[in-house]
Design an enzyme around this catalytic site. Sequence first.
Site, mmCIF file in Angstrom:
data_model
loop_
_atom_site.group_PDB
_atom_site.id
_atom_site.type_symbol
_atom_site.label_atom_id
_atom_site.label_comp_id
_atom_site.label_asym_id
_atom_site.label_seq_id
_atom_site.Cartn_x
_atom_site.Cartn_y
_atom_site.Cartn_z
ATOM 1 N N SER A 239 -54.666 -24.993 -5.773
ATOM 2 C CA SER A 239 -54.118 -23.669 -5.522
ATOM 3 C C SER A 239 -54.949 -22.914 -4.492
ATOM 4 O O SER A 239 -56.151 -23.137 -4.347
ATOM 5 C CB SER A 239 -54.058 -22.890 -6.835
ATOM 6 O OG SER A 239 -53.208 -21.784 -6.724
ATOM 7 N N GLN B 105 -57.558 -16.991 -8.428
ATOM 8 C CA GLN B 105 -57.169 -18.273 -7.875
ATOM 9 C C GLN B 105 -58.226 -19.330 -8.146
ATOM 10 O O GLN B 105 -57.916 -20.484 -8.444
ATOM 11 C CB GLN B 105 -56.949 -18.128 -6.365
ATOM 12 C CG GLN B 105 -55.917 -19.057 -5.797
ATOM 13 C CD GLN B 105 -54.555 -18.836 -6.415
ATOM 14 O OE1 GLN B 105 -53.843 -19.789 -6.670
ATOM 15 N NE2 GLN B 105 -54.176 -17.606 -6.680
ATOM 16 N N HIS C 15 -58.397 -21.620 -11.426
ATOM 17 C CA HIS C 15 -57.451 -22.713 -11.637
ATOM 18 C C HIS C 15 -58.130 -24.083 -11.619
ATOM 19 O O HIS C 15 -57.802 -24.961 -12.413
ATOM 20 C CB HIS C 15 -56.372 -22.708 -10.542
ATOM 21 C CG HIS C 15 -55.233 -21.788 -10.803
ATOM 22 N ND1 HIS C 15 -54.373 -21.938 -11.863
ATOM 23 C CD2 HIS C 15 -54.804 -20.695 -10.133
ATOM 24 C CE1 HIS C 15 -53.462 -20.991 -11.831
ATOM 25 N NE2 HIS C 15 -53.702 -20.209 -10.803
ATOM 26 N N GLU D 106 -50.957 -20.916 0.702
ATOM 27 C CA GLU D 106 -49.989 -20.857 -0.400
ATOM 28 C C GLU D 106 -49.669 -19.407 -0.770
ATOM 29 O O GLU D 106 -48.506 -19.005 -0.825
ATOM 30 C CB GLU D 106 -50.567 -21.584 -1.615
ATOM 31 C CG GLU D 106 -49.660 -21.557 -2.836
ATOM 32 C CD GLU D 106 -50.330 -22.143 -4.067
ATOM 33 O OE1 GLU D 106 -49.605 -22.409 -5.046
ATOM 34 O OE2 GLU D 106 -51.563 -22.323 -4.072
ATOM 35 N N HIS D 107 -50.696 -18.612 -1.071
ATOM 36 C CA HIS D 107 -50.526 -17.199 -1.413
ATOM 37 C C HIS D 107 -51.232 -16.363 -0.359
ATOM 38 O O HIS D 107 -52.438 -16.524 -0.151
ATOM 39 C CB HIS D 107 -51.151 -16.867 -2.772
ATOM 40 C CG HIS D 107 -50.655 -17.713 -3.901
ATOM 41 N ND1 HIS D 107 -51.366 -18.789 -4.387
ATOM 42 C CD2 HIS D 107 -49.529 -17.638 -4.644
ATOM 43 C CE1 HIS D 107 -50.696 -19.339 -5.389
ATOM 44 N NE2 HIS D 107 -49.583 -18.663 -5.564
ATOM 45 N N ASP E 257 -47.183 -14.939 -10.279
ATOM 46 C CA ASP E 257 -47.316 -16.085 -11.176
ATOM 47 C C ASP E 257 -46.434 -15.945 -12.409
ATOM 48 O O ASP E 257 -45.980 -16.941 -12.974
ATOM 49 C CB ASP E 257 -48.769 -16.244 -11.631
ATOM 50 C CG ASP E 257 -49.591 -17.088 -10.676
ATOM 51 O OD1 ASP E 257 -49.008 -17.714 -9.786
ATOM 52 O OD2 ASP E 257 -50.824 -17.100 -10.822
ATOM 53 N N GLU F 42 -22.892 -46.683 22.895
ATOM 54 C CA GLU F 42 -23.877 -47.134 21.924
ATOM 55 C C GLU F 42 -23.698 -48.600 21.545
ATOM 56 O O GLU F 42 -24.440 -49.108 20.697
ATOM 57 C CB GLU F 42 -23.804 -46.244 20.675
ATOM 58 C CG GLU F 42 -24.207 -44.803 20.964
ATOM 59 C CD GLU F 42 -24.219 -43.930 19.722
ATOM 60 O OE1 GLU F 42 -23.820 -44.421 18.644
ATOM 61 O OE2 GLU F 42 -24.629 -42.763 19.825
ATOM 62 N N HIS G 70 -16.867 -49.383 15.757
ATOM 63 C CA HIS G 70 -16.609 -47.948 15.648
ATOM 64 C C HIS G 70 -15.426 -47.569 16.542
ATOM 65 O O HIS G 70 -14.492 -46.875 16.108
ATOM 66 C CB HIS G 70 -17.838 -47.137 16.084
ATOM 67 C CG HIS G 70 -18.902 -47.027 15.052
ATOM 68 N ND1 HIS G 70 -19.555 -48.115 14.539
ATOM 69 C CD2 HIS G 70 -19.451 -45.936 14.432
ATOM 70 C CE1 HIS G 70 -20.462 -47.717 13.654
ATOM 71 N NE2 HIS G 70 -20.412 -46.383 13.572
#
Length: 468
Positions: free
Chosen positions: A269, A291, A294, A359-360, A393, A447, A452
């Site tokens: 985190s 943080q 964690h 992340e934050h 959170d 191609e 096709h």
Amino acid sequence: MLTRQEACAKQSSSANRNGTSSETVKMMKIQIQHVHDAAGQRCVDNLRDRFSLGDRSCRDTVREILHRIRQEGDAAVVEYTRKFDAPAMTAASLKVTAAEFSEAETLVDNDFRATLRFAADRIRRFHERELEDSWITTRDDGTVTGRLVRPVASAGLYVPGGQGGSTPLVSSVLMNGIPADVAGVKKRVMVTPPNREGKVSPALLTAAREVGIDEVYKAGSAWAIAALAFGTDTIPRVDVIVGPGNQFVAEAKQQVMGRVRIDMLAGPSEVLIIADDQAVPAFVAADMLAQAEHDPQALALLITTSKSVAAETARELALQIERLSRRHIAEAAINERGAILLVDTLAEAVDLANEIAIEHLELQVRDPWQWLPKVRHAGAIFLGSYTPEASGDYVAGPNHVLPTMGTARIASALGVETFLKKSSIISCSRDALLGDAEHIQRLAALEGLTAHGNSVAVRVAHAEKDGQ
């Protein structure tokens, strides 16, 4: 070349730019560095390039676990569970029973129920805004195109046990289970490691019931991920696997990715706080520690224009960490990976935050909304001094499962879309195909895909014959 930890934590005997000296406050090793100094620049360079995968031993261990679960099923799940979690586990007791759910209801109090429902309501309301609609459009020639949005058939939710079940991560149940429900996933199952007695926290079971999950299995770590990916006689195979976990969970998710969808490749985190001279150092330090507690590998960063805020925040870290129940974890994270960086302007701070892609991201500045349009890369953005990351959170509503390790440059939070898939819709009228035939055949020929082109040519020939 110094490592990221060395670059961020190495004490410098020389004065930093603008006369600010690198300092150690009490027992904390976190340093104050200017981003234009050599040590500060090394720290920033490593933050820009912090994406990492599991080490080789972890990869090899997980590969063996996955192989055994795929080949041996429940027997291997039970063996690993007995070894690491519940010594008396059996295949018959892997699934949480109705009686266990009922017992859990009697073991939680009304205050918890009220908080659970409060948080669940906030999260559900937010995620309902994420729903996508199917759509179609019709062209003048009668061609119909569109997109069909449908949920996956099944999802597996991994919920960490939290210190042997003593700290149940209830928020993970809500943040993973509610978006899947809003998406319309019919089958949702949950896996979580049991305690030594083979039990699951009553708080987790009550939370599962709150979001409509009544299929819970007592398995954790990589063997739980493997069981969800491959299926066993007891644990069903699913289409999507989501939820946080340790390095073995993350590695297992990476190795089964493709066979199933996963939410993301997650690392430790992270928080980055941008602060100006009006920021409250006690708030900044509290959010960094929130943080840091964690994981010893969690990343807690401050970028500020104020030397006094930097110094006071360092002192607050040393003061507040003494009161934490997980002090040893937070202290390791702050000492090994924390950093306080000085910049000359807020514009420079925001530019640096975009390069780090955290992340934050917290904007503890005078007018955070002024800077929001300039933020390009962040998992979640928290505006103002009274918006701690902890609000996101638990009860704000947005999902707390967010991209880490710089992947916010390319990835988003877990959401309803994690559990949705989209199918294209195409319907050509006879006249529409005849009108497009020349262009289709030309591209196919270019191609070298003659079949096709032929698939169109036979239809053109048939239409021309019918028209005669």
